[in-house]
Design a protein around this motif. Structure first.
Motif: not given
Length: 404
Positions: A239-245
């Motif tokens: 899902a591309g959850m980078t956590g960088a937002d």
């Protein structure tokens, strides 16, 4: 006609489990408790390995307390305001000062009578104004907390106050174990799994007491947490959850380079659904025990099917409860996103909004699957002590003669 023998009947809502069921339940609970303790001990951060705390303010910057006395009117929402205030800290007590307030706060976030925290820069000249830092919220939040305690004590009485004790223990686990362990470099998802396991026991047992029913809810909650962990590990990367937002994540990455932001995000997803998970499991366990007491001769499948009808309603209500909670927390982001010329699908799958969608979906999956799991465990454990009475041939004959 009284036969001279008394037969004990279980009270409504208190249909007990068999001795064998209780032993199995105790063994499983002790195994989970032992695994949790081992996880806490092995991942507990040493005092020497904890990162040093950085200074919140730069050298020469001091925070004072003040009370706003006058706010000038402004027609330009993009410029700062100079508000009048009187000092409350000992260094500037009763001293009239000017405070520069940023545009986003000055727009409609500051009023006469507000207690605020202001910054003073030592190198600035005497004519230099103070700068707005934050509102003082200790007193209003403290009063609100007292009102909350009073309401809980009046409505829920002892159970509500014990639930607050369980919440306090959970917060202590997060602050004392989870946050330091992640900051020292332990894998965030593993830490979140151990922390959530440690939080389950006080949250359930403090609020609802120690019984077979509540222990069934504990097992169901553990199952829901396990499902949630598997779901986040399976879906996080695709899902591309980078956590960088978000600004906080970017600041964290800049100050602690060894941390994995995707893992921290996934750890937050695990913790975020824990409260709702506890809620549905304890409700389902209670429903099964009540149904068993009302239907002592029903089969386990009948009890399970009846309880699942309750569970389906609970699923429907809890799913949109989670969704609405996340929508409320992300409202500023949603408002900003709605002003952009972008499709609905593009909005939902972008940035911080996609993170909220992911969090809602994962938490809902764990919650939904925990309901049939808890119901099945409870249906197996909740057995009735009622048994058909064996009658002798003489008793049967006497009854038939009496009827004739």
């Amino acid at each position: 006609m009284n036969s001279g023998h008394s037969h004990a009947h279980p009270r409504p809502g208190r249909s007990p489990a068999s001795a064998r069921s209780r032993n199995v339940l105790l063994a499983l609970t002790l195994a989970l408790l032992t695994a949790t303790v081992i996880g806490l001990v092995s991942l507990w951060p040493d005092a020497d390995s904890r990162p040093d705390r950085a200074a919140m303010l730069g050298p020469g910057v001091v925070v004072h307390s003040a009370e706003v006395t006058s706010v000038p009117e402004s027609t330009d929402p993009t410029t700062s305001l100079l508000v009048e205030a009187v000092g409350r800290s000992s260094e500037i007590v009763d001293e009239e000062v000017q405070v520069e307030v940023t545009p986003e706060v000055a727009a409609d976030g500051i009023h006469p009578g507000d207690r605020i925290r202001i910054l003073a820069i030592a190198e600035a000249g005497p004519e230099q104004p103070f700068y707005y830092f934050d509102h003082e919220r200790t007193l209003p939040l403290g009063l609100l907390f007292l009102v909350y305690l009073l309401v809980v004590a009046i409505v829920a009485r002892g159970a509500g106050l014990r639930a607050i004790l369980g919440l306090t223990a959970g917060v202590a686990i997060v602050v004392g174990f989870m946050l330091p362990a992640i900051l020292t470099g332990e894998h965030a998802v593993l830490v979140a799994l151990v922390a959530s396991s440690a939080m389950i026991f006080p949250c359930v047992y403090f609020a609802h007491g120690v019984s077979v029913r509540t222990t069934t809810a504990v097992l169901g909650t553990f199952g829901g947490v396990a499902i949630t962990v598997l779901a986040v590990l399976a879906a996080g990367r695709p899902a591309g959850m980078t956590g960088a937002d978000g600004e906080a994540a970017q600041l964290l990455a800049g100050t602690h380079e060894g941390l994995s932001l995707p893992a921290i995000f996934l750890a937050g997803v695990i913790i975020s659904g824990l409260g709702a998970l506890n809620d549905v499991t304890i409700t389902q366990a209670s429903s099964v025990w009540e149904l068993r007491a009302a239907m002592p001769s029903a089969s386990r499948w009948k009890v399970f099917s009846s309880a699942m009808r309750i569970g389906r309603d609970h699923i429907a209500s809890t799913v949109y409860t989670l969704a609405y909670a996340y929508i409320g927390s992300a409202l500023p982001v949603l408002l900003f996103a709605s002003t952009l010329e972008r499709s609905l699908l593009g909005t939902v799958t972008a940035g911080e909004i996609s993170a909220e969608v992911f969090r809602t979906l994962i938490a809902s999956i764990g919650l939904v699957l925990a309901i049939p799991l808890t119901t099945a465990i409870a249906a197996l454990l909740a057995t009735s002590t009622e048994r058909p009475l064996r009658r002798s041939r003489r008793q049967v004959l006497a009854e038939r003669l009496g009827e004739s």
